[in-house]
Design a protein around this motif. Structure first.
Motif, PDB file in Angstrom:
ATOM      1  N   GLU A  22       0.811  -1.490  -0.007  1.00 52.33           N
ATOM      2  CA  GLU A  22      -0.034  -0.075   0.113  1.00 52.33           C
ATOM      3  C   GLU A  22       0.976   1.129  -0.004  1.00 52.33           C
ATOM      4  O   GLU A  22       0.511   2.349  -0.657  1.00 52.33           O
ATOM      5  CB  GLU A  22      -0.931   0.176   1.221  1.00 52.33           C
ATOM      6  CG  GLU A  22      -1.782   1.201   1.361  1.00 52.33           C
ATOM      7  CD  GLU A  22      -2.634   1.656   0.197  1.00 52.33           C
ATOM      8  OE1 GLU A  22      -3.103   2.657  -0.010  1.00 52.33           O
ATOM      9  OE2 GLU A  22      -2.920   0.723  -0.711  1.00 52.33           O
ATOM     10  N   GLN A  26       0.713   3.961  -3.007  1.00 56.84           N
ATOM     11  CA  GLN A  26       0.477   5.332  -2.938  1.00 56.84           C
ATOM     12  C   GLN A  26       1.719   6.434  -3.173  1.00 56.84           C
ATOM     13  O   GLN A  26       1.397   7.443  -3.959  1.00 56.84           O
ATOM     14  CB  GLN A  26       0.499   5.735  -1.387  1.00 56.84           C
ATOM     15  CG  GLN A  26      -0.898   5.334  -0.798  1.00 56.84           C
ATOM     16  CD  GLN A  26      -1.091   5.403   0.796  1.00 56.84           C
ATOM     17  OE1 GLN A  26       0.013   5.773   1.444  1.00 56.84           O
ATOM     18  NE2 GLN A  26      -2.088   5.013   1.543  1.00 56.84           N
ATOM     19  N   GLN A  76      -8.702  12.318  -0.340  1.00 56.44           N
ATOM     20  CA  GLN A  76      -7.905  11.337   0.118  1.00 56.44           C
ATOM     21  C   GLN A  76      -8.552  11.016   1.502  1.00 56.44           C
ATOM     22  O   GLN A  76      -8.555  12.012   2.459  1.00 56.44           O
ATOM     23  CB  GLN A  76      -6.712  11.743  -0.265  1.00 56.44           C
ATOM     24  CG  GLN A  76      -5.670  10.874   0.249  1.00 56.44           C
ATOM     25  CD  GLN A  76      -4.858  10.195  -0.965  1.00 56.44           C
ATOM     26  OE1 GLN A  76      -5.188  10.484  -2.025  1.00 56.44           O
ATOM     27  NE2 GLN A  76      -4.051   9.435  -0.662  1.00 56.44           N
ATOM     28  N   ARG A  77      -8.213   9.733   1.921  1.00 60.15           N
ATOM     29  CA  ARG A  77      -8.356   9.293   3.402  1.00 60.15           C
ATOM     30  C   ARG A  77      -7.322   8.626   3.583  1.00 60.15           C
ATOM     31  O   ARG A  77      -6.762   7.628   2.987  1.00 60.15           O
ATOM     32  CB  ARG A  77      -9.644   8.610   3.569  1.00 60.15           C
ATOM     33  CG  ARG A  77      -9.712   8.065   4.767  1.00 60.15           C
ATOM     34  CD  ARG A  77     -11.046   7.236   4.998  1.00 60.15           C
ATOM     35  NE  ARG A  77     -11.365   7.129   6.412  1.00 60.15           N
ATOM     36  CZ  ARG A  77     -10.618   6.360   7.390  1.00 60.15           C
ATOM     37  NH1 ARG A  77      -9.662   5.392   6.835  1.00 60.15           N
ATOM     38  NH2 ARG A  77     -11.030   6.145   8.895  1.00 60.15           N
ATOM     39  N   THR A  78      -6.400   9.116   4.845  1.00 63.30           N
ATOM     40  CA  THR A  78      -5.347   8.391   4.943  1.00 63.30           C
ATOM     41  C   THR A  78      -4.945   8.280   6.520  1.00 63.30           C
ATOM     42  O   THR A  78      -5.898   8.957   7.160  1.00 63.30           O
ATOM     43  CB  THR A  78      -4.012   9.397   4.426  1.00 63.30           C
ATOM     44  OG1 THR A  78      -4.135  10.678   4.951  1.00 63.30           O
ATOM     45  CG2 THR A  78      -4.140   9.487   2.993  1.00 63.30           C
ATOM     46  N   LEU A  79      -4.355   7.419   7.051  1.00 66.01           N
ATOM     47  CA  LEU A  79      -4.183   7.152   8.395  1.00 66.01           C
ATOM     48  C   LEU A  79      -3.353   8.438   8.993  1.00 66.01           C
ATOM     49  O   LEU A  79      -2.715   8.823   8.055  1.00 66.01           O
ATOM     50  CB  LEU A  79      -3.191   5.944   8.618  1.00 66.01           C
ATOM     51  CG  LEU A  79      -3.936   4.517   8.252  1.00 66.01           C
ATOM     52  CD1 LEU A  79      -2.866   3.450   8.420  1.00 66.01           C
ATOM     53  CD2 LEU A  79      -5.005   4.368   9.225  1.00 66.01           C
ATOM     54  N   ARG A  84       1.036   5.751  10.958  1.00 65.70           N
ATOM     55  CA  ARG A  84       1.351   4.988   9.871  1.00 65.70           C
ATOM     56  C   ARG A  84       2.392   4.154   9.940  1.00 65.70           C
ATOM     57  O   ARG A  84       2.585   3.127   9.081  1.00 65.70           O
ATOM     58  CB  ARG A  84       2.014   6.148   8.849  1.00 65.70           C
ATOM     59  CG  ARG A  84       1.013   7.285   8.234  1.00 65.70           C
ATOM     60  CD  ARG A  84       1.276   7.857   7.096  1.00 65.70           C
ATOM     61  NE  ARG A  84       0.060   8.979   6.802  1.00 65.70           N
ATOM     62  CZ  ARG A  84       0.011  10.166   6.782  1.00 65.70           C
ATOM     63  NH1 ARG A  84       1.160  10.717   6.968  1.00 65.70           N
ATOM     64  NH2 ARG A  84      -0.896  10.814   6.395  1.00 65.70           N
ATOM     65  N   GLN A  95      -8.782   3.370   2.646  1.00 65.48           N
ATOM     66  CA  GLN A  95      -7.742   4.354   2.697  1.00 65.48           C
ATOM     67  C   GLN A  95      -7.553   4.777   0.977  1.00 65.48           C
ATOM     68  O   GLN A  95      -7.652   3.960   0.271  1.00 65.48           O
ATOM     69  CB  GLN A  95      -6.661   3.799   3.120  1.00 65.48           C
ATOM     70  CG  GLN A  95      -6.656   3.235   4.714  1.00 65.48           C
ATOM     71  CD  GLN A  95      -6.914   4.289   5.390  1.00 65.48           C
ATOM     72  OE1 GLN A  95      -6.278   5.369   5.611  1.00 65.48           O
ATOM     73  NE2 GLN A  95      -7.752   4.003   6.461  1.00 65.48           N
TER      74      GLN A  95
END
Length: 127
Positions: A22, A26, A76-79, A84, A95
């Motif tokens: 992942e 990204q 965008q959806r990110t941790l 991380r 995500q």
């Protein structure tokens, strides 16, 4: 020292591999949308109200544009940065980049965003 349980070890290795994949995706991967958030669309005489299930996404980071009668919602959806490098045991919330397209009834609209019951809400006032 006890030997590792093979099933636990394989699951841990698989999750670590998915996390690495992942991160690479990204960094170097495709830029198009890879998931669609669920939505509710409600209409009154004066407006359309669209509730977009985007937990953890700031409404200010959600892009909205109307093009050829279609509302495009993207972002965008990110941790969070502090998570991380955490070991992931379960990751069910999608995500990465999202995009949702909604055909609109003919008309002109003024868009405003706000948070409502944990959703990003879009109010499209009819003009």
């Amino acid at each position: 020292m006890q030997p590792k349980n093979p099933l636990d070890w394989m699951l841990s290795e698989a999750l670590d591999s998915l996390t690495r994949a992942e991160r690479l995706r990204q960094q170097f991967g495709r830029q198009e949308a890879c998931w669609e958030p669920p939505i509710d669309v409600l209409e009154t005489e004066h407006e359309l109200l669209i509730l977009v299930a985007l937990p953890g996404v700031n409404p200010d980071n959600v892009e909205t544009v109307i093009h050829d009668g279609v509302l495009v919602i993207s972002g965008q959806r990110t941790l969070p940065a502090e998570l991380r490098n955490a070991r992931i045991h379960r990751l069910e919330l999608p995500q990465g980049r999202f995009e949702r397209r909604i055909a609109l009834p003919l008309g002109r609209y003024a868009i405003s965003r706000f948070v409502m019951d944990g959703c990003v809400a879009l109010r499209l006032a009819k003009s």
